[in-house]
Scaffold this motif. Structure first.
Motif, mmCIF file in Angstrom:
data_model
loop_
_atom_site.group_PDB
_atom_site.id
_atom_site.type_symbol
_atom_site.label_atom_id
_atom_site.label_comp_id
_atom_site.label_asym_id
_atom_site.label_seq_id
_atom_site.Cartn_x
_atom_site.Cartn_y
_atom_site.Cartn_z
ATOM 1 N N ALA A 34 0.909 -1.305 0.036
ATOM 2 C CA ALA A 34 0.065 -0.064 0.012
ATOM 3 C C ALA A 34 0.804 1.378 -0.107
ATOM 4 C CB ALA A 34 -0.869 0.199 1.020
ATOM 5 N N TRP A 101 1.515 2.321 6.774
ATOM 6 C CA TRP A 101 0.194 2.953 6.322
ATOM 7 C C TRP A 101 -0.628 3.703 7.100
ATOM 8 C CZ3 TRP A 101 -4.924 3.192 6.245
ATOM 9 C CH2 TRP A 101 -5.496 3.756 5.326
ATOM 10 N N GLU A 111 -3.932 -0.603 6.238
ATOM 11 C CA GLU A 111 -4.588 -0.653 4.871
ATOM 12 C C GLU A 111 -5.781 -0.992 4.877
ATOM 13 O OE1 GLU A 111 -1.816 -1.589 5.660
ATOM 14 O OE2 GLU A 111 -0.873 -3.222 4.431
#
Ligand SMILES: [Zn+2]
Length: 368
Positions: A34, A101, A111
């Motif tokens: 991500a 993330w 994510e």
């Protein structure tokens, strides 16, 4: 004193990498799939440095299992690098941004909306189920709308506390659930990418370590500016003595031989302990208090609503994220000075304690 608190993930990472390189620590960076808010790559960075001649006594310091809490953990890691430079008292392994993330996007979760500290299930444990009472709280915790101007959450939450009592409510809300992927405290449907990355490299990172103390830094639980070491595994007498001698008598909670005071599933600590591979392993979640529990949960809830049901560019989404960041890393200079000093103090105490002790896993030998 330099300002160690980063304004965002990218700056935190840059400062961390600069410091480890400047002081000659080994560094490796593991990207996750991500991306950050502007499409930037995200990494779990792991820095290590051996103390001269000693690879057996090891201090592990991790930050950002809960993304938005990483501002503080990252600041502690940076301050420790600044203090120890090339010569830490014992071998050190610093894991920076376990959930990069969440750090970059200012979320507790990753994510996939997964709370990583509910995702470290052990072999044989299933990614399913919810604590009793969670389903009943869904309309209160996870409304399917973006956060609006009028939101009686505090009143409703106060009513829920009256009805169910705080301990029962806390257990229902925060223990972790595996059935509602857009809800708060979702533990996931399988191991997260971060967990896979840690699992793949864990033994190599620990190397010859035989006696490990691991401090995992968190914020958002406890009274303003105070801290507690939360232990979610039974403690041996030797471990209890260590905690008492190094940090003081009332420095830790949990660790009861009969079970666990802290009833969350899928915590990082039990996973580390499961993988200790014959090592002495003492894991503590170093929790630093900010705001009152209802205020913290209210901010988590509002940001979760904005994330799932609002638009990323809405002013209300930005506002919800800003308020969340404040709840987990207050801007107050007094708070920051206090928690940074105490956070560094814990790691220094652990490192000095480790340095001065023989491996507790073995009886004292001729060189013990
Ligand atoms: Zn946390």
């Amino acid at each position: 004193m330099p300002d160690f608190f980063p304004p965002n993930y990218v700056t935190a990472r840059t400062r961390f990498l600069d410091a480890v390189r400047r002081h000659g620590w080994a560094i490796e960076s593991h990207p996750i799939s991500a991306k950050g808010p502007t499409g930037e790559e995200l990494f779990i960075d792991v820095a290590a440095r051996s103390a001269t001649g000693n690879h057996t006594h090891t201090l592990v310091v991790s930050s950002g299992v809960h993304g938005v809490e990483a501002s503080f953990g990252s600041a502690v890691q940076l301050a420790l690098l600044d203090r120890w430079q090339a010569t830490p008292p014992v071998q050190c392994v610093f894991i920076h941004a376990v959930n990069p993330w969440g750090f970059a996007h200012r979320r507790r979760f990753n994510e996939d909306n997964v709370d990583l500290n509910r995702n470290f299930l052990l072999p044989g444990e299933e990614y399913r189920g919810s604590p009793p009472g969670y389903a009943e709280l869904i309309p209160l915790l996870n409304p399917k709308r973006s956060p609006g101007r009028f939101d009686p959450f505090h009143a409703l939450a106060a009513w829920a506390v009256l009805r169910h009592g705080m301990p029962k409510l806390k257990q229902a809300v925060a223990a972790g659930q595996y059935d509602h992927p857009k809800g708060l405290f979702f533990g996931g449907r399988g191991p997260a990418e971060s967990v896979h990355i840690l699992g793949e490299h864990w033994d190599r990172w620990l190397g010859e370590a035989q006696d490990v103390v691991h401090l995992d830094y968190h914020t958002g639980l406890g009274d303003w500016g105070t801290h507690t070491l939360l232990i979610d595994l039974p403690l041996s007498t030797a471990q209890r003595d260590r905690l008492t001698n190094w940090f003081g008598e009332r420095s830790f909670q949990g660790g009861d031989p009969s079970g666990t005071a802290y009833d969350a599933r899928g915590g990082f600590g039990p996973w580390c302990h499961h993988r200790r591979n014959g090592r002495e392993y003492l894991f503590a979640c170093a929790e630093f208090g900010t705001y009152a529990p209802i205020t913290v949960v209210g901010a988590l809830r509002a940001e979760n609503m904005a994330h799932h049901w609002g638009h990323p560019t809405d002013a209300s989404t930005e506002g919800a994220k800003r308020r969340l960041a404040e709840k987990f890393c207050p801007a107050s200079a007094d708070w920051r000075a206090r928690v940074l000093a105490d956070g560094v103090g814990l790691a220094v105490g652990a490192a000095e304690g480790l340095k001065g002790s023989a491996p507790t896993a073995q009886p004292a030998g001729p060189d013990g």
